[in-house]
Design an enzyme around this catalytic site. Structure first.
Site, PDB file in Angstrom:
ATOM      1  N   LYS A 191       0.914  -1.122   0.062  1.00 36.36           N
ATOM      2  CA  LYS A 191      -0.210   0.072  -0.035  1.00 36.36           C
ATOM      3  C   LYS A 191       1.077   1.265   0.108  1.00 36.36           C
ATOM      4  O   LYS A 191       1.543   1.644   1.076  1.00 36.36           O
ATOM      5  CB  LYS A 191      -0.913   0.182   1.217  1.00 36.36           C
ATOM      6  CG  LYS A 191      -1.952   1.051   1.031  1.00 36.36           C
ATOM      7  CD  LYS A 191      -2.663   1.672   2.175  1.00 36.36           C
ATOM      8  CE  LYS A 191      -1.604   2.952   2.978  1.00 36.36           C
ATOM      9  NZ  LYS A 191      -1.581   4.097   2.019  1.00 36.36           N
ATOM     10  N   GLU A 266       9.784   0.745  10.523  1.00 30.97           N
ATOM     11  CA  GLU A 266      10.869   1.927  10.364  1.00 30.97           C
ATOM     12  C   GLU A 266      10.400   3.198  10.437  1.00 30.97           C
ATOM     13  O   GLU A 266       9.316   3.586   9.628  1.00 30.97           O
ATOM     14  CB  GLU A 266      11.623   1.598   9.004  1.00 30.97           C
ATOM     15  CG  GLU A 266      12.109   0.557   8.600  1.00 30.97           C
ATOM     16  CD  GLU A 266      13.508   0.560   9.258  1.00 30.97           C
ATOM     17  OE1 GLU A 266      13.940   1.356   9.957  1.00 30.97           O
ATOM     18  OE2 GLU A 266      13.828  -0.687   8.816  1.00 30.97           O
ATOM     19  N   CYS A 300      13.547  10.472   7.193  1.00 30.83           N
ATOM     20  CA  CYS A 300      13.497  10.075   8.992  1.00 30.83           C
ATOM     21  C   CYS A 300      14.947  10.313   9.458  1.00 30.83           C
ATOM     22  O   CYS A 300      14.973  10.395  10.627  1.00 30.83           O
ATOM     23  CB  CYS A 300      12.920   8.565   9.022  1.00 30.83           C
ATOM     24  SG  CYS A 300      13.830   7.335   7.704  1.00 30.83           S
ATOM     25  N   GLU A 400       9.935  15.353  16.040  1.00 34.58           N
ATOM     26  CA  GLU A 400      10.035  15.294  14.631  1.00 34.58           C
ATOM     27  C   GLU A 400       9.568  16.277  13.922  1.00 34.58           C
ATOM     28  O   GLU A 400       8.259  16.159  13.869  1.00 34.58           O
ATOM     29  CB  GLU A 400       9.874  13.835  14.319  1.00 34.58           C
ATOM     30  CG  GLU A 400      10.304  13.780  12.910  1.00 34.58           C
ATOM     31  CD  GLU A 400      10.254  12.244  12.210  1.00 34.58           C
ATOM     32  OE1 GLU A 400       9.020  11.679  12.373  1.00 34.58           O
ATOM     33  OE2 GLU A 400      11.151  11.735  11.657  1.00 34.58           O
TER      34      GLU A 400
HETATM   35  P1  NAP Z   1       2.004   7.954   8.529  1.00 32.77           P
HETATM   36  O1  NAP Z   1       0.811   8.487   8.752  1.00 32.77           O
HETATM   37  O2  NAP Z   1       2.775   7.098   9.421  1.00 32.77           O
HETATM   38  O3  NAP Z   1       1.986   7.310   7.011  1.00 32.77           O
HETATM   39  C1  NAP Z   1       2.847   6.358   6.502  1.00 32.77           C
HETATM   40  C2  NAP Z   1       1.885   5.158   5.878  1.00 32.77           C
HETATM   41  O4  NAP Z   1       0.897   4.697   6.728  1.00 32.77           O
HETATM   42  C3  NAP Z   1       1.226   5.572   4.689  1.00 32.77           C
HETATM   43  O5  NAP Z   1       0.914   4.590   3.794  1.00 32.77           O
HETATM   44  C4  NAP Z   1      -0.322   6.021   5.373  1.00 32.77           C
HETATM   45  O6  NAP Z   1      -1.411   5.915   4.640  1.00 32.77           O
HETATM   46  C5  NAP Z   1      -0.296   4.656   6.366  1.00 32.77           C
HETATM   47  N1  NAP Z   1      -1.102   4.792   7.447  1.00 32.77           N
HETATM   48  C6  NAP Z   1      -1.730   5.813   7.903  1.00 32.77           C
HETATM   49  N2  NAP Z   1      -2.586   5.553   9.029  1.00 32.77           N
HETATM   50  C7  NAP Z   1      -2.727   4.052   9.168  1.00 32.77           C
HETATM   51  C8  NAP Z   1      -3.474   3.059   9.964  1.00 32.77           C
HETATM   52  N3  NAP Z   1      -4.222   3.540  10.934  1.00 32.77           N
HETATM   53  N4  NAP Z   1      -3.161   1.813   9.486  1.00 32.77           N
HETATM   54  C9  NAP Z   1      -2.392   1.453   8.678  1.00 32.77           C
HETATM   55  N5  NAP Z   1      -1.661   2.277   7.855  1.00 32.77           N
HETATM   56  C10 NAP Z   1      -1.766   3.594   8.111  1.00 32.77           C
HETATM   57  O7  NAP Z   1       2.951   9.144   7.977  1.00 32.77           O
HETATM   58  P2  NAP Z   1       2.692  10.434   7.326  1.00 32.77           P
HETATM   59  O8  NAP Z   1       1.270  11.091   7.450  1.00 32.77           O
HETATM   60  O9  NAP Z   1       2.941  10.303   5.939  1.00 32.77           O
HETATM   61  O10 NAP Z   1       3.480  11.410   7.856  1.00 32.77           O
HETATM   62  C11 NAP Z   1       3.396  11.877   9.077  1.00 32.77           C
HETATM   63  C12 NAP Z   1       4.727  11.907   9.900  1.00 32.77           C
HETATM   64  O11 NAP Z   1       5.047  10.875   9.760  1.00 32.77           O
HETATM   65  C13 NAP Z   1       5.827  12.736   9.298  1.00 32.77           C
HETATM   66  O12 NAP Z   1       5.670  14.047   9.509  1.00 32.77           O
HETATM   67  C14 NAP Z   1       6.831  12.345  10.020  1.00 32.77           C
HETATM   68  O13 NAP Z   1       7.034  12.611  11.080  1.00 32.77           O
HETATM   69  C15 NAP Z   1       6.445  10.665   9.956  1.00 32.77           C
HETATM   70  N6  NAP Z   1       7.279   9.897   8.839  1.00 32.77           N
HETATM   71  C16 NAP Z   1       8.267   9.178   8.925  1.00 32.77           C
HETATM   72  C17 NAP Z   1       8.861   8.419   7.910  1.00 32.77           C
HETATM   73  C18 NAP Z   1       9.874   7.592   7.877  1.00 32.77           C
HETATM   74  O14 NAP Z   1      10.658   7.308   6.933  1.00 32.77           O
HETATM   75  N7  NAP Z   1      10.193   7.350   9.043  1.00 32.77           N
HETATM   76  C19 NAP Z   1       8.369   8.708   6.423  1.00 32.77           C
HETATM   77  C20 NAP Z   1       7.027   9.557   6.431  1.00 32.77           C
HETATM   78  C21 NAP Z   1       6.532  10.153   7.600  1.00 32.77           C
HETATM   79  P3  NAP Z   1      -1.657   7.532   4.139  1.00 32.77           P
HETATM   80  O15 NAP Z   1      -0.891   7.620   2.961  1.00 32.77           O
HETATM   81  O16 NAP Z   1      -3.128   7.379   3.704  1.00 32.77           O
HETATM   82  O17 NAP Z   1      -1.658   8.315   5.308  1.00 32.77           O
END
Ligand code: NAP
Ligand code: MG
Length: 497
Positions: A191, A266, A300, A400
């Site tokens: 996904k 991760e 990250c 973060e």
């Molecule tokens: P996120 O919400 O953790 O999204 C990552 C993935 O998880 C996306 O595919 C997301 O789908 C999915 N997801 C969201 N809620 C879920 C749930 N309840 N169950 C299963 N999957 C779910 O991250 P984001 O909103 O894109 O970014 C928010 C913050 O996350 C950033 O500001 C940053 O702090 C952190 N982040 C960290 C990394 C890393 O590499 N460590 C990468 C991205 C973000 P959707 O696309 O529909 O949300």
């Protein structure tokens, strides 16, 4: 420079609307018929309409992956045949390098020079590296102390694997997930992030072209709270591999309890980047700029806490601020662009909110701190920001931010800076700049993080393990370490008496 998406890419892939999902070897619309929009963050305009998968599509994809894992050609294939398929994907990625680089830049916003020089080649490399591993996943013979027993282990695939990835490196994240899982013989449902589904889907087409059997790779775009949550909770999924926020990582862990599926996570970071007075300052400043502004800080491992020795603090921060102010911020499609937009309006508001909080708590912006207007006002652009007058306790030094914002913090002693660097819920990466080899090794041992870079930053290679300490995650990706996460050990006892 303003360039509309249609002027910059000739891709048959983008002309199909909506962009469909891959289930059981077929390109299909969502069961609900719904679609969602993915935007170009440089313009705020719609780039494509994409089939919106949810629980019903996840059910279909899991059924297809289960069938492909249990029967059909995939479980009968030799490791060498699996390796050849992965190798072919790497070749096809290289053959379509320009198209993939442009798609990534349009969907995610990152500068085209980085999509070309880094995202595409590293994605191809990942498939090629794990193509090699397909034939090298070995068990062991065990010298047990029971007479006449031949005892050995087999490393078998886990089964059906769900993979959920973020929007910051859409294509590379897809390869980090798909390549090792497939090398080990699993079947997958990927996904992609709702903000950036396009390159993963295009790679899905290349995977079909390479000749993977139907149902081995399924790609279901959709929202996290629907498609992602359904995948994480599904009782017929054997493992979830997740990259994203620590907050969602915890939800994945809870959702996994239903069938105790295996999990690798991760997650986020708040990585320290430490400059000692004996460092080559020119390189250290360049390294600190890359550490925080690469990918608009949306990485990250971003070196978001810059610790600088008191004796060189003023000079270093002045150089940082000057270089940050001089960076060319612009549309990713412009070859001169050094930093593109952030991913969404929501992220722009979130990062701007952190800058405001920083100011309220006493920090000052030595560079940046505001949005970019003029020609770029419709996109999600922020200026590279350096915050000074920060203390370890401030929100901006602890949380973060995931944007182009670095906080600068002076230090005096090696033990003091190591202790402060380690004082975080995260432990993903750290950087050290010094010309003293003893100090370098000492810092490697003192820093509690999954990666330590010395006199460099943000280096990644398919062969080098990557993952976090503490709340930065579970497990490792890349290198042979990741194969532990996609295989399980079976122990065989043969009585030879
Ligand atoms: P996120 O919400 O953790 O999204 C990552 C993935 O998880 C996306 O595919 C997301 O789908 C999915 N997801 C969201 N809620 C879920 C749930 N309840 N169950 C299963 N999957 C779910 O991250 P984001 O909103 O894109 O970014 C928010 C913050 O996350 C950033 O500001 C940053 O702090 C952190 N982040 C960290 C990394 C890393 O590499 N460590 C990468 C991205 C973000 P959707 O696309 O529909 O949300
Ligand atoms: Mg997009």
């Amino acid at each position: 420079m303003t360039t509309s998406a249609s002027e910059t890419i000739e891709s048959a892939f983008l002309r199909q609307q909506p962009v469909k999902m891959l289930i059981g070897g077929q390109w299909v619309e969502a069961a609900s018929g719904k679609t969602f929009e993915t935007l170009n963050p440089a313009t705020g305009k719609v780039l494509a309409h994409v089939a919106e998968g949810d629980a019903e599509d996840i059910n279909r994809a899991v059924a297809a992956a289960r069938k492909a894992f249990e029967s059909g050609p995939w479980p009968k294939m030799t490791p060498s045949q699996r390796g050849r398929l992965l190798w072919r994907v790497a070749e096809l990625i290289e053959e379509h390098a320009d198209e993939l680089a442009m798609l990534e830049t349009l969907d995610n916003g990152k500068p085209i020079k980085y999509s070309k020089a880094s995202d595409v080649p590293l994605t191809a490399d990942h498939f090629r590296y794990f193509a090699g591993w397909a034939t090298k996943i070995e068990g062991e013979t065990i010298p047990v102390s029971i007479p006449n027993m031949l005892t050995y282990t087999l490393r078998e695939p886990l089964g059906v694997v769900g993979q959920i990835i973020p929007w910051n490196f859409p294509m590379q994240m897809a390869s980090w997930k798909l390549a090792p899982a497939l090398a080990a013989g699993n079947t997958v449902i990927l996904k992609p992030a709702e903000q950036t589904p396009l390159t993963a889907l295009r790679i899905g087409e290349l995977i079909c072209e390479a000749g993977f059997p139907d149902g081995v790779v399924n790609i279901v775009p959709g929202y996290g709270h629907t498609a992602g949550a359904a995948l994480a909770a599904h009782l017929d999924v054997d493992k979830i591999a997740f990259t994203g926020s620590t907050e969602v990582g915890k939800k994945i862990l809870q959702a996994s309890a239903g069938n105790l599926k295996k999990i690798t996570l991760e997650l986020g970071g708040k990585s320290p980047n430490i400059i000692f007075p004996d460092a080559d300052l020119k390189w250290a400043v360049r390294g600190a700029l890359t550490a925080i502004y690469f990918n608009s800080g949306q990485i990250c491992t971003a070196g978001s806490r810059l610790f600088v020795h008191q004796s060189i603090y003023d000079e270093t921060i002045s150089q940082m601020a000057e270089a940050a102010a001089a960076m060319k911020v612009g549309e990713g499609v412009d070859p001169a662009t050094e930093m593109g937009p952030v991913i969404t309006q929501e992220q722009l508001d979130r990062v701007s909110g952190y800058i405001e909080t920083g100011r309220r708590e006493g920090a000052t912006a030595r560079a940046g701190g505001e949005r970019v207007g003029g020609d770029l006002a419709d996109g999600f652009f922020l200026r590279p920001t350096v915050l000074d007058q920060v203390t370890d306790e401030m929100t901006v030094a602890r949380e973060e931010i995931f944007g182009p914002v670095v906080v600068a913090l002076p230090f005096e002693e090696i033990e003091e800076v190591a202790a402060r660097a380690n004082r975080s819920i995260y432990g993903l990466a750290a950087g050290v700049w010094t010309s003293d080899i003893k100090k370098a090794h000492k810092m490697v041992s003192l820093l509690k993080s999954g990666v330590v870079w010395v006199n460099t930053y943000n280096q990644f290679d398919a062969a080098a393990p990557f993952g976090g300490y503490r709340q930065s995650g579970y497990g490792r990706e890349m290198g042979h370490a990741v194969l532990d996460a996609y295989t399980q050990i079976k122990t065989a006892w043969i009585n030879l008496r």
